[in-house]
Every structure is written in C-alpha cells, then in structure tokens.
Design a protein around this motif. Structure first.
Motif, PDB file in Angstrom:
ATOM      1  N   VAL A 109      77.409  42.170 -23.281  1.00 23.88           N
ATOM      2  CA  VAL A 109      76.754  41.311 -24.266  1.00 23.88           C
ATOM      3  C   VAL A 109      77.531  40.020 -24.444  1.00 23.88           C
ATOM      4  CG1 VAL A 109      76.069  41.096 -26.676  1.00 23.88           C
ATOM      5  CG2 VAL A 109      75.711  43.264 -25.479  1.00 23.88           C
ATOM      6  N   ALA A 110      78.836  40.136 -24.647  1.00 23.04           N
ATOM      7  CA  ALA A 110      79.655  38.967 -24.942  1.00 23.04           C
ATOM      8  C   ALA A 110      79.874  38.074 -23.728  1.00 23.04           C
ATOM      9  CB  ALA A 110      81.002  39.414 -25.511  1.00 23.04           C
ATOM     10  N   GLU A 111      80.041  38.667 -22.552  1.00 21.95           N
ATOM     11  CA  GLU A 111      80.439  37.884 -21.383  1.00 21.95           C
ATOM     12  C   GLU A 111      79.280  37.473 -20.479  1.00 21.95           C
ATOM     13  OE1 GLU A 111      83.792  39.394 -19.271  1.00 21.95           O
ATOM     14  OE2 GLU A 111      84.709  40.233 -21.068  1.00 21.95           O
ATOM     15  N   LEU A 112      78.204  38.265 -20.476  1.00 18.42           N
ATOM     16  CA  LEU A 112      77.096  37.977 -19.564  1.00 18.42           C
ATOM     17  C   LEU A 112      75.757  37.806 -20.271  1.00 18.42           C
ATOM     18  CD1 LEU A 112      77.835  40.440 -16.607  1.00 18.42           C
ATOM     19  CD2 LEU A 112      78.448  38.029 -16.798  1.00 18.42           C
ATOM     20  N   ASP A 113      75.746  37.974 -21.594  1.00 15.77           N
ATOM     21  CA  ASP A 113      74.500  37.905 -22.363  1.00 15.77           C
ATOM     22  C   ASP A 113      73.471  38.895 -21.808  1.00 15.77           C
ATOM     23  OD1 ASP A 113      72.752  37.069 -24.344  1.00 15.77           O
ATOM     24  OD2 ASP A 113      71.924  35.425 -23.141  1.00 15.77           O
ATOM     25  N   ARG A 114      73.946  40.086 -21.510  1.00 15.63           N
ATOM     26  CA  ARG A 114      73.080  41.162 -21.015  1.00 15.63           C
ATOM     27  C   ARG A 114      73.285  42.406 -21.857  1.00 15.63           C
ATOM     28  NH1 ARG A 114      72.047  40.571 -15.433  1.00 15.63           N
ATOM     29  NH2 ARG A 114      70.732  42.434 -15.603  1.00 15.63           N
ATOM     30  N   GLU A 115      72.292  43.278 -21.882  1.00 18.11           N
ATOM     31  CA  GLU A 115      72.446  44.542 -22.586  1.00 18.11           C
ATOM     32  C   GLU A 115      73.286  45.499 -21.750  1.00 18.11           C
ATOM     33  OE1 GLU A 115      69.012  46.468 -24.063  1.00 18.11           O
ATOM     34  OE2 GLU A 115      68.092  44.642 -24.854  1.00 18.11           O
ATOM     35  N   PRO A 116      74.140  46.297 -22.376  1.00 19.13           N
ATOM     36  CA  PRO A 116      74.948  47.258 -21.612  1.00 19.13           C
ATOM     37  C   PRO A 116      74.103  48.203 -20.750  1.00 19.13           C
ATOM     38  CG  PRO A 116      75.793  47.051 -23.838  1.00 19.13           C
ATOM     39  CD  PRO A 116      74.519  46.273 -23.799  1.00 19.13           C
ATOM     40  N   ARG A 117      72.957  48.604 -21.261  1.00 16.93           N
ATOM     41  CA  ARG A 117      72.140  49.569 -20.505  1.00 16.93           C
ATOM     42  C   ARG A 117      71.509  48.960 -19.259  1.00 16.93           C
ATOM     43  NH1 ARG A 117      66.378  50.021 -23.690  1.00 16.93           N
ATOM     44  NH2 ARG A 117      66.277  47.866 -24.438  1.00 16.93           N
ATOM     45  N   ALA A 167      82.054  39.902 -11.137  1.00 17.18           N
ATOM     46  CA  ALA A 167      81.948  39.816  -9.678  1.00 17.18           C
ATOM     47  C   ALA A 167      81.122  40.930  -9.050  1.00 17.18           C
ATOM     48  CB  ALA A 167      83.354  39.820  -9.059  1.00 17.18           C
ATOM     49  N   GLN A 168      81.082  42.110  -9.691  1.00 19.20           N
ATOM     50  CA  GLN A 168      80.504  43.266  -9.011  1.00 19.20           C
ATOM     51  C   GLN A 168      79.506  44.051  -9.858  1.00 19.20           C
ATOM     52  OE1 GLN A 168      80.967  43.725  -5.846  1.00 19.20           O
ATOM     53  NE2 GLN A 168      82.485  42.105  -5.688  1.00 19.20           N
ATOM     54  N   SER A 169      78.945  43.445 -10.893  1.00 16.47           N
ATOM     55  CA  SER A 169      77.926  44.153 -11.667  1.00 16.47           C
ATOM     56  C   SER A 169      76.556  43.939 -11.038  1.00 16.47           C
ATOM     57  CB  SER A 169      77.915  43.673 -13.122  1.00 16.47           C
ATOM     58  OG  SER A 169      77.594  42.298 -13.197  1.00 16.47           O
ATOM     59  N   MET A 170      75.631  44.825 -11.338  1.00 12.23           N
ATOM     60  CA  MET A 170      74.267  44.721 -10.833  1.00 12.23           C
ATOM     61  C   MET A 170      73.324  45.388 -11.830  1.00 12.23           C
ATOM     62  SD  MET A 170      74.174  47.737  -7.900  1.00 12.23           S
ATOM     63  CE  MET A 170      72.401  47.984  -7.985  1.00 12.23           C
ATOM     64  N   SER A 171      72.058  45.016 -11.766  1.00 11.16           N
ATOM     65  CA  SER A 171      71.062  45.679 -12.602  1.00 11.16           C
ATOM     66  C   SER A 171      70.878  47.115 -12.122  1.00 11.16           C
ATOM     67  CB  SER A 171      69.726  44.931 -12.532  1.00 11.16           C
ATOM     68  OG  SER A 171      69.867  43.613 -13.039  1.00 11.16           O
ATOM     69  N   ARG A 172      70.703  48.024 -13.061  1.00 12.93           N
ATOM     70  CA  ARG A 172      70.515  49.428 -12.692  1.00 12.93           C
ATOM     71  C   ARG A 172      69.253  49.588 -11.851  1.00 12.93           C
ATOM     72  NH1 ARG A 172      73.695  53.063 -15.184  1.00 12.93           N
ATOM     73  NH2 ARG A 172      74.940  52.354 -16.951  1.00 12.93           N
ATOM     74  N   PRO A 173      69.341  50.296 -10.723  1.00 17.01           N
ATOM     75  CA  PRO A 173      68.173  50.477  -9.856  1.00 17.01           C
ATOM     76  C   PRO A 173      67.036  51.180 -10.597  1.00 17.01           C
ATOM     77  CG  PRO A 173      70.191  51.150  -8.732  1.00 17.01           C
ATOM     78  CD  PRO A 173      70.546  50.929 -10.167  1.00 17.01           C
ATOM     79  N   GLY A 174      65.845  50.617 -10.486  1.00 18.62           N
ATOM     80  CA  GLY A 174      64.668  51.244 -11.064  1.00 18.62           C
ATOM     81  C   GLY A 174      64.621  51.234 -12.581  1.00 18.62           C
ATOM     82  N   LEU A 175      65.445  50.415 -13.215  1.00 22.08           N
ATOM     83  CA  LEU A 175      65.505  50.413 -14.678  1.00 22.08           C
ATOM     84  C   LEU A 175      64.246  49.791 -15.275  1.00 22.08           C
ATOM     85  CD1 LEU A 175      67.170  50.817 -17.305  1.00 22.08           C
ATOM     86  CD2 LEU A 175      67.961  48.459 -16.991  1.00 22.08           C
ATOM     87  N   ARG A 176      63.673  50.466 -16.272  1.00 21.75           N
ATOM     88  CA  ARG A 176      62.557  49.940 -17.039  1.00 21.75           C
ATOM     89  C   ARG A 176      62.958  50.033 -18.508  1.00 21.75           C
ATOM     90  NH1 ARG A 176      56.972  52.544 -15.107  1.00 21.75           N
ATOM     91  NH2 ARG A 176      56.229  50.898 -16.517  1.00 21.75           N
ATOM     92  N   LEU A 184      66.290  37.076 -27.436  1.00 22.08           N
ATOM     93  CA  LEU A 184      66.580  36.012 -28.394  1.00 22.08           C
ATOM     94  C   LEU A 184      67.177  36.591 -29.678  1.00 22.08           C
ATOM     95  CD1 LEU A 184      66.433  33.014 -29.125  1.00 22.08           C
ATOM     96  CD2 LEU A 184      64.105  33.429 -29.991  1.00 22.08           C
ATOM     97  N   VAL A 185      66.647  37.714 -30.135  1.00 20.84           N
ATOM     98  CA  VAL A 185      67.148  38.345 -31.356  1.00 20.84           C
ATOM     99  C   VAL A 185      68.544  38.912 -31.121  1.00 20.84           C
ATOM    100  CG1 VAL A 185      66.764  40.187 -33.041  1.00 20.84           C
ATOM    101  CG2 VAL A 185      64.821  38.861 -32.187  1.00 20.84           C
ATOM    102  N   ARG A 186      68.741  39.552 -29.984  1.00 18.29           N
ATOM    103  CA  ARG A 186      70.073  40.090 -29.666  1.00 18.29           C
ATOM    104  C   ARG A 186      71.106  38.974 -29.632  1.00 18.29           C
ATOM    105  NH1 ARG A 186      69.649  41.127 -24.511  1.00 18.29           N
ATOM    106  NH2 ARG A 186      71.003  39.401 -23.930  1.00 18.29           N
ATOM    107  N   ARG A 187      70.748  37.859 -29.007  1.00 19.72           N
ATOM    108  CA  ARG A 187      71.661  36.723 -28.908  1.00 19.72           C
ATOM    109  C   ARG A 187      71.946  36.143 -30.305  1.00 19.72           C
ATOM    110  NH1 ARG A 187      68.644  33.839 -25.710  1.00 19.72           N
ATOM    111  NH2 ARG A 187      69.281  35.115 -23.937  1.00 19.72           N
ATOM    112  N   SER A 224      70.334  48.208 -27.886  1.00 17.06           N
ATOM    113  CA  SER A 224      70.634  46.974 -27.166  1.00 17.06           C
ATOM    114  C   SER A 224      72.125  46.675 -27.041  1.00 17.06           C
ATOM    115  CB  SER A 224      69.942  45.784 -27.842  1.00 17.06           C
ATOM    116  OG  SER A 224      68.546  45.842 -27.633  1.00 17.06           O
ATOM    117  N   PHE A 225      72.930  47.129 -28.020  1.00 18.27           N
ATOM    118  CA  PHE A 225      74.363  46.850 -27.994  1.00 18.27           C
ATOM    119  C   PHE A 225      75.183  48.050 -27.538  1.00 18.27           C
ATOM    120  CE2 PHE A 225      72.874  43.371 -30.510  1.00 18.27           C
ATOM    121  CZ  PHE A 225      73.816  42.371 -30.412  1.00 18.27           C
ATOM    122  N   GLY A 226      74.552  49.214 -27.440  1.00 17.35           N
ATOM    123  CA  GLY A 226      75.259  50.398 -26.973  1.00 17.35           C
ATOM    124  C   GLY A 226      76.067  51.113 -28.037  1.00 17.35           C
TER     125      GLY A 226
END
Length: 294
Positions: A109-117, A167-176, A184-187, A224-226
């Motif tokens: 969340v803090a470093e990539l503006d992404r949800e942990p999940r 450097a080595q993160s990726m979206s979870r395969p098949g994640l919905r 916007l609300v999370r941010r 959203s924040f884990g």
C-alpha cells in the motif's frame, strides 16, 4: 517452527553454516553443499525464500530450464506457491532468507499503491540485482548473535524485502478482486492516516472520510489493507518512529509526539515491543550501522 525450505535443505547433504531468527518471523541461513549429483525439490512451501549464491553453483540447474546455471551473485526468488526440482552438482554456497507472504505485501500500500492481496513474489531463477546482492552481503557481514546484532540484521532484511517488492512482485495469477475499497478511497485513507499520525485517529473519522458506516469501513479496510484499521495505524506509527530515529537527533519526546503517542513511556513500551529495542538504543544501533556503511 522452521520453514519448509529449511527443512528440505536439512534433509539433504547440505551443511548448515549459520542460522538465525531475525525477529518478525524472518530467518536467514547459510548453506554449503558438495556433491557429485543430487536432486532437491520444493512443493508449495507456504513461505517465500530469497536465495543468493555466494560461491560455486556453476553446475546447478533447475528442471525445465536447461542450460541455465548458478554462479556467485545470482539470485532466485521462490514464492510460497511455487514448485521446483533442482539438479545439484559440485560445490555450492548460498544464503537463504525465509519470510512469510505478509512480510512481502504489507508494504504494498505504502510503496506501490497496491492492495496486499493483489501481489505475490515472482518465481524467478538466476536473476541479477546489484542492490539485493549488496544487501545480502551486508547481512552476511553482520553477526547474528546478540540482540543488537539481530536488530541490525532485521533492518537489513527489511530493506531487502522492500527492494524485492519493487523488483520482483507480480499480480497474483487468476486473481479476481471482490469487496474491499475503491482505489481512490484506499489512497485517500492512506494519505489521511499518514498526515495525521500525530493525532488521535478514530474509526469514525475514517468512516466519515470514506462515506461509509463504521462497521462497513472496518470490514472493507481489512480486505484492502490486510489488517484492521487500528493495527494498520499502529504499524504506521512504528514505521514513522523508525524513520525519525534513523534520520537524526530529534529528542525522543518529540519523536513520540510526532507519532501520536500519549507520552514517552507509552512510546517506549510500544516501540520496544514491536522492534525489540527501546527507541534510544535503536537510534544508536542504526546510526552506528549507517556510519559503517558510509
């Protein structure tokens, strides 16, 4: 309880040179192997592993990747869900860092503006990253014996995990994604919390900001924040305190106030419980480590 990759290595002809729990559930090990030919396999270990080759490995290859061999300063990232088989020949010395998925994604969340999940570690074999190699070298140079040394090693490991995330993160395969907060609300909530850590932040304030009921906000925030809002805010306060203590000589009372603690005693108790050292000692250790690095 040891990590699955550690247990697998322990069941081979590998020799364990060093091992330590580094705090926060993080662990590191240095292994040496010398064998004519051996096979090692991992099956969904349930935790992440960063492997850094320190010596040899020139005839070590992963099944399915013919012609790709290890070498000093080459790295492998093995996520919790991966499966792999390895053919080990000759001499090999490596550093393993073991960590849980939440260690990797809590900073998303803090470093990539992404949800942990959303994120996981990539399954990569024999990649290069000079910053990670440098941090692995720093970790190796640090003794893993008393509490002060382990605290320094913990700091280095967290830096390595941050670099690995970028450097080595990726979206979870098949994640919905289902449920949770709109980006916007999370941010907006994240920025509000960061801007008001020196104040009392209530669930009602966050719910009003998100235009939700307190009950609904608490559920969506956790998705959203884990973690629950109170846990997230507490972790942000500790992280800010770490940064302020590393950055300079601001009086401890002012650090406590800037991080929203009622008084210095409360701050010292919470920081010591989270980090493993009181604020003053933490500043001494991190300042000494920074001086050595310079």
């Amino acid at each position: 309880m040891s990590h699955a990759v550690f247990r697998t290595m322990s069941g081979t002809d590998a020799t364990l040179e060093r091992f330590a729990w580094l705090g926060d559930g993080l662990a590191a090990a240095v292994w040496h192997r010398s064998t004519e030919e051996a096979f090692t396999e991992y099956r969904q270990p349930g935790h992440h592993t960063l492997s850094c080759y320190l010596g040899g490995g020139y005839s070590v290859e992963r099944e399915g990747l013919p012609g790709q061999y290890g070498a000093p300063q080459r790295l492998c990232s093995l996520p919790d869900w991966h499966e792999s088989e390895w053919v080990v020949r000759g001499q090999l010395r490596m550093l393993h860092v073991y960590f849980m998925p939440e260690h990797f994604t809590q900073r998303a969340v803090a470093e990539l503006d992404r949800e942990p999940r959303e994120l996981t570690l990539q399954d990569r074999t024999y990649f290069e990253n000079q910053r990670l190699v440098q941090l692995c070298g720093d970790l190796l140079q640090q003794p893993w014996e008393d509490a002060d040394q382990l605290l320094r090693a913990n700091e280095i490991t967290h830096q390595a995990l941050s670099e690995l995330l970028h450097a080595q993160s990726m979206s979870r395969p098949g994640l919905r994604l289902r449920g949770g907060l709109a980006p916007l609300v999370r941010r907006r909530l994240h920025e509000y919390i960061e801007a008001h850590l020196d104040q009392n932040i209530t669930l009602g304030m966050l719910a009003q900001l998100a235009c939700m009921s307190e009950f609904h906000l608490a559920r969506m925030f956790r998705i959203s924040f884990g973690m629950p809002p109170s846990t997230w805010i507490a972790a942000c306060r500790i992280e800010r305190a770490r940064g302020l203590l590393r950055a300079g000589r601001l009086p401890l009372q002012q650090v406590a106030e800037a991080c929203g603690y009622a008084d210095l005693s409360h701050f010292t108790h919470r920081f010591s419980a989270a980090v493993g050292a009181p604020p003053g000692r933490y500043r001494q250790l991190t300042s000494a480590a920074a001086s050595i690095a310079l």
